[in-house]
Design a protein around this motif. Structure first.
Motif, PDB file in Angstrom:
ATOM      1  N   GLU C 550       0.834  -1.216   0.000  1.00  0.00           N
ATOM      2  CA  GLU C 550       0.000   0.000   0.000  1.00  0.00           C
ATOM      3  C   GLU C 550       0.863   1.258   0.000  1.00  0.00           C
ATOM      4  O   GLU C 550       0.432   2.316  -0.473  1.00  0.00           O
ATOM      5  N   TRP C 551       2.110   1.130   0.479  1.00  0.00           N
ATOM      6  CA  TRP C 551       2.996   2.290   0.551  1.00  0.00           C
ATOM      7  C   TRP C 551       3.699   2.568  -0.780  1.00  0.00           C
ATOM      8  O   TRP C 551       4.411   3.557  -0.923  1.00  0.00           O
ATOM      9  N   VAL C 552       3.481   1.675  -1.763  1.00  0.00           N
ATOM     10  CA  VAL C 552       4.003   1.933  -3.111  1.00  0.00           C
ATOM     11  C   VAL C 552       3.094   2.895  -3.863  1.00  0.00           C
ATOM     12  O   VAL C 552       3.539   3.704  -4.679  1.00  0.00           O
ATOM     13  N   ALA C 553       1.805   2.798  -3.534  1.00  0.00           N
ATOM     14  CA  ALA C 553       0.835   3.671  -4.218  1.00  0.00           C
ATOM     15  C   ALA C 553       0.993   5.099  -3.719  1.00  0.00           C
ATOM     16  O   ALA C 553       1.484   5.323  -2.607  1.00  0.00           O
ATOM     17  N   PRO C 554       0.560   6.069  -4.518  1.00  0.00           N
ATOM     18  CA  PRO C 554       0.601   7.464  -4.052  1.00  0.00           C
ATOM     19  C   PRO C 554      -0.277   7.674  -2.823  1.00  0.00           C
ATOM     20  O   PRO C 554      -1.143   6.858  -2.521  1.00  0.00           O
ATOM     21  N   SER C 555       0.005   8.781  -2.069  1.00  0.00           N
ATOM     22  CA  SER C 555      -0.833   9.116  -0.909  1.00  0.00           C
ATOM     23  C   SER C 555      -1.623  10.384  -1.183  1.00  0.00           C
ATOM     24  O   SER C 555      -1.052  11.466  -1.168  1.00  0.00           O
ATOM     25  N   PRO C 556      -2.925  10.373  -1.361  1.00  0.00           N
ATOM     26  CA  PRO C 556      -3.789   9.194  -1.437  1.00  0.00           C
ATOM     27  C   PRO C 556      -3.734   8.541  -2.812  1.00  0.00           C
ATOM     28  O   PRO C 556      -3.416   9.199  -3.792  1.00  0.00           O
ATOM     29  N   PRO C 557      -4.068   7.261  -2.885  1.00  0.00           N
ATOM     30  CA  PRO C 557      -3.992   6.559  -4.165  1.00  0.00           C
ATOM     31  C   PRO C 557      -5.104   7.024  -5.106  1.00  0.00           C
ATOM     32  O   PRO C 557      -6.207   7.327  -4.668  1.00  0.00           O
ATOM     33  N   PRO C 558      -4.816   7.074  -6.399  1.00  0.00           N
ATOM     34  CA  PRO C 558      -5.855   7.443  -7.360  1.00  0.00           C
ATOM     35  C   PRO C 558      -6.798   6.271  -7.596  1.00  0.00           C
ATOM     36  O   PRO C 558      -6.555   5.168  -7.109  1.00  0.00           O
ATOM     37  N   HIS C 559      -7.842   6.509  -8.364  1.00  0.00           N
ATOM     38  CA  HIS C 559      -8.740   5.426  -8.758  1.00  0.00           C
ATOM     39  C   HIS C 559      -7.931   4.399  -9.536  1.00  0.00           C
ATOM     40  O   HIS C 559      -7.226   4.750 -10.473  1.00  0.00           O
ATOM     41  N   GLY C 560      -7.987   3.122  -9.132  1.00  0.00           N
ATOM     42  CA  GLY C 560      -7.149   2.095  -9.758  1.00  0.00           C
ATOM     43  C   GLY C 560      -5.863   1.845  -8.976  1.00  0.00           C
ATOM     44  O   GLY C 560      -5.161   0.875  -9.227  1.00  0.00           O
ATOM     45  N   ASN C 561      -5.573   2.700  -8.007  1.00  0.00           N
ATOM     46  CA  ASN C 561      -4.534   2.524  -6.993  1.00  0.00           C
ATOM     47  C   ASN C 561      -3.101   2.669  -7.472  1.00  0.00           C
ATOM     48  O   ASN C 561      -2.378   3.511  -6.966  1.00  0.00           O
ATOM     49  N   PHE C 562      -2.644   1.805  -8.369  1.00  0.00           N
ATOM     50  CA  PHE C 562      -1.224   1.790  -8.707  1.00  0.00           C
ATOM     51  C   PHE C 562      -1.008   2.334 -10.109  1.00  0.00           C
ATOM     52  O   PHE C 562      -1.791   2.070 -11.021  1.00  0.00           O
ATOM     53  N   LEU C 563       0.068   3.090 -10.263  1.00  0.00           N
ATOM     54  CA  LEU C 563       0.349   3.683 -11.566  1.00  0.00           C
ATOM     55  C   LEU C 563       0.792   2.600 -12.555  1.00  0.00           C
ATOM     56  O   LEU C 563       0.463   2.635 -13.720  1.00  0.00           O
ATOM     57  N   THR C 564       1.543   1.618 -12.042  1.00  0.00           N
ATOM     58  CA  THR C 564       1.826   0.427 -12.852  1.00  0.00           C
ATOM     59  C   THR C 564       1.518  -0.788 -11.998  1.00  0.00           C
ATOM     60  O   THR C 564       1.623  -0.745 -10.776  1.00  0.00           O
ATOM     61  N   GLU C 565       1.154  -1.899 -12.668  1.00  0.00           N
ATOM     62  CA  GLU C 565       0.786  -3.108 -11.939  1.00  0.00           C
ATOM     63  C   GLU C 565       1.979  -3.591 -11.099  1.00  0.00           C
ATOM     64  O   GLU C 565       3.047  -3.830 -11.635  1.00  0.00           O
TER      65      GLU C 565
END
Lengths: 196, 100, 593
Positions: C550-565
């Motif tokens: 969860e700490w790889v995703a931006p804070s807060p995460p966008p819709h879809g969570n991760f910029l790359t899988e």
């Protein structure tokens, strides 16, 4: 990012999301009906005057209903098999039959219930009738729910076949699993309530 | 590739028909047996046995459990275990209750 | 079936919605109210849960007035309650019972579970497994609104004729059968809440099993995910019997059936009409079949949260991760066959009592293993005493006390003396209040930066923590003393009627002041929470230097969570790995080979 494993299964589990989801839901339904069967056992073993099911209930009607429901189970699985054979026409035929059989079950049930009410046999009359109405009533609600889904898949839902045939086939499979479960519950309800 | 797939389905359809006929037959057996005189416990055992056979046919062949993935089977085995516990433990507790 | 084995990125995928490709922005209602995004739903659950926790706490503070100053008018709000609840400001016994029943119901079903499972589970689980959302986003939204409806019905029940449910959160028959309308509302509300949980649990299980990122094997899952997965199984299989029982009690109340009504019941000198031959004990069996696994639903997410925070703030892997995983699976299994230890005093024979006592003793083993592993995880750690860690650390001994005090209750011989006394209340409050709720606070402080992009104030956090810890013990420790002295629970006068309880009743005042003190101690938290949303110190993606996804995703995460899988290459707790340049390695960092 999209949600994966909707059309095709995930490699290590061998399952699609919906397949796992519907089986989990059915597991919870086993526990739901289980509680009512446990209720039946407790009430019957603690009762001094538990009636014989066939003395109060309509066995011929229920036997007919059993045949209707089993038939609908076969037509349901044939509907899915038709989609696997890429035959939308046959799917429509079998799914239509399934929905009609469902209606048949409910109509027979309606006659059964109204006869009871007409004779003043209510859930409040005794515990046998109470658990009878509750078990068959809850089952009937599941029949109605299943029929609503089946009717949707037969009708407007079938549009999905054109754009996402695998997903549509899967959805029919999941609906089928639910419908077979409804049949399975009845297979146990019938002898327990009507014959014992 | 599509052909062998269709042949698989053909085999399945044959199975469905056989299961359907068996279920019909067993339904008639269920009703017929109910009218034979026997002690209550036996009647219950026979009825539940036949119902279990019918149920297994629906589960294994219509619901494809016979070829289902391990995860589903394991979940269902635990579920059945808890189901049996729910059915038996309360009535055992009642039977074991102290007499007043 | 399925000859296309998930070939290609788009094969077999469900599009997440318009926002996904930025085709058109969703309106306010679809974005913030009827959202299908697990993060929004998680926050909805969390806020709902926190508000009900506060409301349930207020109900208790009213009760504690009555216990400290029996028959005295309640200051300030006594006049506002009206003559039906508190004529002249003095609480009626019926109202005390409503407060008791609803305090329990609200705290368990509308407070803790929505926050721990609905809130933290929804927000964190998809992120920690590297998924774009839950497996069934629309079902997720429906689950939340089902909870909301149930909550509104429960709240509204206070205003129905006769008041809210007043037969304990346990709603035992036959008392609950003949109770006023509020009980019917309770039953209907429960059906909404149970449905919410059932649908939610399907979502959680499918998400945890099917949507794990590439390389994220089961044994690389953070313990938090295991805890949520197992909790979901408990909810899935244990809740339906209570739903069935609720319907049966509804029918008894509304349709005149006698599922739970025995023959010859006499109420206020009159024989109750009806078919009779029902079984009040049947209600207890069906209720406790759920309610025992329910207590593990209350504790497991908390253990999951504490595990994450402990590993992160000791800069060490969890000690005994595998043991913890197998323990939590074994615990879940056992939890289905211990329930009648709540019913030892119902005339049970010695055989079944011995059975349930044995299974109960066995189930304490996995709990102890998990607690021991968490304690052992501290050994040799470089401990950072930030606010989440303080709450997580306090959880350990508090849960220890709660767990240990459960043992005399699970042993039939001692339960004879302790059943239905304040000892029981002390036991379960230690587990849930300075236990679970502390863990939930820890989780709020820990994941706040991920959800909002800002950190909460450490100063206010400590101001929240220390008095809370002290007051929790002031309230609940004396309950063991009162219970051992024989003070029964659910007594309107707090035990005054018992001559043998005289010496310990003086504790009531202290406990009540502890409760009111605990309330004041929450003010820094409420201020901190709302202030930090706008004015908190800006946080990076990974302010705690943590390893999980969860700490790889931006804070807060966008819709879809991760910029790359994300792709996972290692276990969940690669802290202080020898030879690495930093004292932590994120799960998605490739190995050297």
């Amino acid at each position: 990012m999209d949600i994966p494993y909707v059309d095709a299964p995930r490699a290590d589990t061998g399952l699609t999301n919906g397949k796992l989801g519907i089986w989990l839901f059915l597991a919870s339904e086993v526990m739901l009906f289980g509680a009512l069967f446990a209720t039946y056992i407790i009430l019957r073993t603690g009762s001094i005057d538990w009636p014989l099911g066939r003395d109060i209930l309509n066995v011929p009607m229920a036997t007919l209903n059993t045949i209707v429901l089993i038939s609908s189970s076969v037509t349901m699985v044939m509907a899915w098999a038709s989609l696997m054979r890429k035959d939308l026409g046959k799917f429509r035929l079998f799914m239509g039959l399934t929905v009609m059989f469902g209606f048949g079950f409910l109509i027979i049930k309606y006659f059964e219930y109204s006869a009871k009410l007409h004779h003043g046999l209510l859930p409040s009359t005794n515990n046998f009738l109470a658990i009878y109405f509750t078990l068959t009533g809850l089952h009937a609600i599941h029949v109605i729910g299943g029929m609503a889904v089946n009717a949707y898949l037969w009708g407007p839902g079938a549009k999905l076949w054109k754009t996402r045939p695998e997903w549509f086939t899967n959805r029919v499979e999941y609906a089928g699993l639910f419908w077979h479960f409804v049949d399975l519950v009845w297979i146990f309800l019938f002898p327990i309530l009507y014959l014992l | 590739m599509a052909d062998s797939h269709a042949q698989d389905i053909d085999k399945h359809v044959r199975t469905y028909i056989i299961v359907f006929v068996s279920l019909m037959a067993l339904t008639l057996v269920t009703v017929a047996v109910a009218f034979i005189e026997m002690p209550v416990w036996m009647a219950i055992a026979v009825a539940l046995f036949i119902a279990s056979v019918k149920g297994s046919l629906v589960a294994c062949y219509f619901m494809h459990l016979i070829s289902e993935k391990k995860l589903i089977l394991v979940t269902l085995i635990f579920t059945v275990f808890f189901f049996v516990g729910l059915l038996l433990l309360p009535v055992f507790t009642h039977m074991d209750a102290i007499e007043l | 079936m399925g000859k296309n084995r998930d070939s290609g990125k788009d094969a077999g995928r469900e599009k997440l919605g318009a926002q996904e490709h930025g085709h058109h922005e969703l309106g306010f209602w679809r974005k913030y109210v009827f959202s299908t995004d697990h993060k929004v739903i998680g926050i909805q659950y969390a806020i709902t849960g926190l508000m009900f926790l506060l409301f349930g706490f207020c109900l208790m503070m009213l009760m504690r007035w009555q216990l400290a100053y029996p028959e005295q008018p309640i200051p300030l709000i006594g006049g506002l309650l009206g003559d039906l609840r508190a004529p002249g400001g003095v609480m009626l016994p019926e109202f005390y019972n409503q407060l008791g029943a609803m305090h329990g119901t609200i705290m368990v079903f509308l407070g803790v579970v929505p926050l721990a499972v609905g809130g933290f589970g929804n927000f964190v689980l998809p992120l920690q497994v590297g998924a774009p959302d839950m497996a069934f986003p629309k079902l997720n939204m429906f689950s939340y609104w089902s909870l909301f409806c149930g909550g509104m019905i429960m709240f509204a029940s206070f205003f129905m004729p006769g008041g809210a449910a007043q037969s304990g959160w346990t709603s035992y028959a036959p008392l609950a059968n003949i109770a006023p309308t509020g009980q019917t509302a309770w039953l209907i509300g429960m059906i909404f809440l149970i449905t919410s949980s059932l649908l939610g649990s399907v979502n959680f299980i499918v998400t945890a099993i099917q949507l794990r990122a590439k390389g994220l094997t089961f044994m690389r899952l953070p313990f938090f995910c295991w805890a949520q997965l197992i909790t979901a199984f408990l909810l899935l299989l244990a809740f339906p019997p209570l739903e069935a029982a609720g319907v049966l009690q509804l029918m008894d109340r509304v349709a005149g059936t006698s599922f739970f009504m025995p023959s010859g019941l006499v109420v206020s000198g009159e024989v109750v009409q009806g078919a009779g031959q029902g079984s009040p004990l049947l209600w207890q069996h069906l209720f406790w079949f759920l309610a025992h696994p329910e207590v593990y639903v209350l504790i497991l997410p908390a253990m999951g949260i504490v595990a994450e925070i402990v590993a992160n703030n000791t800069r060490k892997p969890l000690w005994g991760y595998k043991a913890m995983v197998y323990s939590v699976m074994f615990l879940a299994f056992m939890s289905f066959i211990v329930w009648a230890h709540h019913m030892f005093m119902t005339g049970m024979g010695t055989t079944m009592a011995a059975f349930f006592q044995t299974t109960t003793m066995i189930i304490s083993i996995p709990s102890v293993v998990i607690l021991a592993c968490l304690f052992l995880s501290l050994w040799g750690g470089s401990i950072r005493f930030n606010t989440p860690m303080l709450f997580a650390l306090a959880f350990l001994p508090m849960f220890g006390i709660g767990g240990l005090t459960g043992l005399p209750l699970g042993l039939t011989a001692t339960d004879i003396h302790l059943h239905d006394t304040y000892y029981v209340i002390g036991h379960f409050h230690y587990v849930v209040a300075p236990g679970t709720i502390f863990a939930l606070f820890a989780g709020v402080y820990y994941w706040f930066p991920k959800a909002t992009g800002r950190k909460m104030s450490e100063f206010l956090g400590k101001l929240h923590f220390w008095p809370s810890l002290i007051f929790m013990n002031v309230i609940f420790m004396p309950m063991f003393v009162q219970g051992l002295a024989g003070v029964s629970r659910r007594l309107y006068d707090g035990g005054q009627v018992y001559a043998h309880a005289g010496p310990v009743l003086g504790l009531n005042k202290m406990m009540s002041f502890g409760a009111w003190g605990l309330a004041i101690a929450q003010i820094p938290f409420i201020i901190n929470f709302f202030m930090s949303i706008r004015m908190g110190e800006k946080a990076s993606d990974n302010p705690w230097d943590a390893t999980t996804l969860e700490w790889v995703a931006p804070s807060p995460p966008p819709h879809g969570n991760f910029l790359t899988e994300p792709v996972v290459y290692r276990g969940a707790y690669d802290y202080s790995v020898p030879g690495e340049s930093r004292d932590f390695v994120p799960q998605n960092q490739p190995t050297e080979a």
